[in-house]
Write a protein that holds these residues in place. Structure first.
Motif, short mmCIF file in Angstrom:
data_model
loop_
_atom_site.label_atom_id
_atom_site.label_comp_id
_atom_site.label_asym_id
_atom_site.label_seq_id
_atom_site.Cartn_x
_atom_site.Cartn_y
_atom_site.Cartn_z
N THR A 221 0.85 -1.19 0.00
CA THR A 221 0.00 0.00 0.00
C THR A 221 0.88 1.24 0.00
O THR A 221 1.87 1.30 0.74
N ARG A 223 0.96 5.05 1.01
CA ARG A 223 0.31 6.11 1.79
C ARG A 223 0.93 7.44 1.35
O ARG A 223 2.13 7.67 1.56
N ASP A 225 0.79 11.64 1.32
CA ASP A 225 0.31 12.86 1.96
C ASP A 225 0.02 13.87 0.87
O ASP A 225 0.94 14.47 0.29
N GLU A 262 -8.25 9.39 3.37
CA GLU A 262 -8.37 9.72 4.79
C GLU A 262 -8.32 11.22 5.00
O GLU A 262 -8.82 11.72 6.00
N GLY A 310 5.35 10.43 0.58
CA GLY A 310 4.67 9.36 1.30
C GLY A 310 5.58 8.19 1.59
O GLY A 310 6.81 8.29 1.50
N ASP A 316 -2.90 -3.02 3.19
CA ASP A 316 -3.89 -2.90 4.26
C ASP A 316 -5.34 -2.88 3.74
O ASP A 316 -6.23 -2.35 4.38
N VAL A 321 -3.67 5.04 -0.30
CA VAL A 321 -4.33 5.79 0.76
C VAL A 321 -3.79 7.22 0.72
O VAL A 321 -2.57 7.42 0.81
N VAL A 323 -3.64 10.67 2.60
CA VAL A 323 -3.83 11.15 3.97
C VAL A 323 -3.65 12.67 4.03
O VAL A 323 -3.16 13.30 3.10
#
Length: 323
Positions: A221, A223, A225, A262, A310, A316, A321, A323
């Motif tokens: 995954t 993640r 920002d 998110e 990120g 997950d 994702v 964020v």
């Protein structure tokens, strides 16, 4: 297209080092223990009206795939679709002249090409490059714990579309044009010593589409920002005003079941992750201890907006994702 390629029988050639299985930027074929050839082709329709700029952008876009594999472009062939019965041949001369400038800047040579009659101008390059067989950058080999580093801002898709309606300020358009005519040779060269685990360039599928392909093939995954992702001036404002592109919807559909937001952002802000890029940035997935040294090398090479956006974590439930 990926489903079509998946339906083909496997190719059991040990010298085919990168094929059609992982949606990579180019194919790679080993010809000796120390040398492999990179093969790629890309063409686009005009994002701008200026023929020379069109040629520069299209060439920068096509050459980028070789840099994204960790290689060096060697030879190029023009790919031309052109309505010669409607447009002056001087326009085509301008397109090819612009492309030739970028080919020379890349240290490659033009060896020919192919043209066909078409209703709309299309131009690009078939590029052959070289790479050491043990130093190929793939898009499918990111590792949990890696950091993600982006080398250019995104947002060219919506800016080009909005410019057709006269919405874009000249300073924002000029900055966009500077970015999309900037070869990815310098960030690629700066990254060689830091041995990225994975790399791709962000082009037509947008930030979301290309990072999704990286994450899904690696089984991890990403993640990201979104507040750290550099965006070209004016691009977010275009989305806020209701502008989009004809590709955003398909890019969104591509990742719809594999993405999670998110970050609490309005829908128009989220659109930037689906924005189709032309001659966009490289994104590197590197070991955490190499992130800061890589950023320092990129800055030293003049890649001023390179930034860590990120990290890579174990899968997950979603590939992406924000964020």
């Amino acid at each position: 297209m990926s489903d079509l390629l998946d339906s083909l029988p496997p190719q059991n050639d040990p010298n085919l080092l990168v094929g059609i299985e992982t949606s990579d930027d180019a194919g790679v074929y080993r010809i000796s223990p120390d040398l492999a050839l990179i093969f790629t082709a890309d063409f686009i329709t005009p994002p701008v009206d200026d023929p020379r700029l069109f040629g520069q952008i299209a060439a920068t876009n096509a050459l980028s795939d070789v840099y994204a594999m960790g290689g060096k472009p060697m030879t190029c062939m023009n790919l031309v679709g052109f309505p010669s019965h409607e447009l002056s041949i001087d326009i085509l001369k301008g397109i090819i002249a612009g492309a030739f400038e970028k080919i020379r800047e890349a240290g490659a040579v033009l060896v020919g090409g192919h043209s066909t009659e078409d209703e709309e101008p299309k131009f690009g390059l078939s590029v052959t490059g070289t790479v050491h067989p043990e130093k190929i950058w793939r898009n499918s080999t990111a590792k949990a714990g890696d950091r993600l580093i982006l080398t250019k801002p995104i947002g060219s898709g919506v800016l080009f579309n909005a410019n057709r309606k006269g919405w874009v300020e000249s300073k924002d358009l000029d900055a966009c044009l500077d970015w999309v005519t900037q070869l990815n040779n310098k960030p690629a060269e700066a990254a060689l010593a830091h041995v990225p685990h994975a790399c791709t360039d962000i082009t037509g599928f947008g930030l979301a589409g290309h990072t999704y392909n990286m994450a899904r093939h690696a089984g991890v995954t990403f993640r990201i920002d979104l507040s750290r992702v550099p965006v070209m001036g004016g691009a977010l404002d275009m989305y806020k005003r209701g502008m989009t592109t004809g590709v955003n919807d398909s890019n969104r559909e591509l990742v719809a079941n594999h993405i999670r937001f998110e970050a609490q952002l309005p829908e128009w802000h989220r659109e930037i992750v689906y924005d189709p890029q032309t001659a966009g940035p490289l994104i590197f997935s590197v070991a955490p201890e190499k992130a800061e040294p890589l950023l320092a090398s990129l800055k030293q090479a003049g890649i001023a907006q390179a930034v860590q956006i990120g990290e890579v974590v174990p899968h997950d439930g979603a590939c992406l994702v924000f964020v």
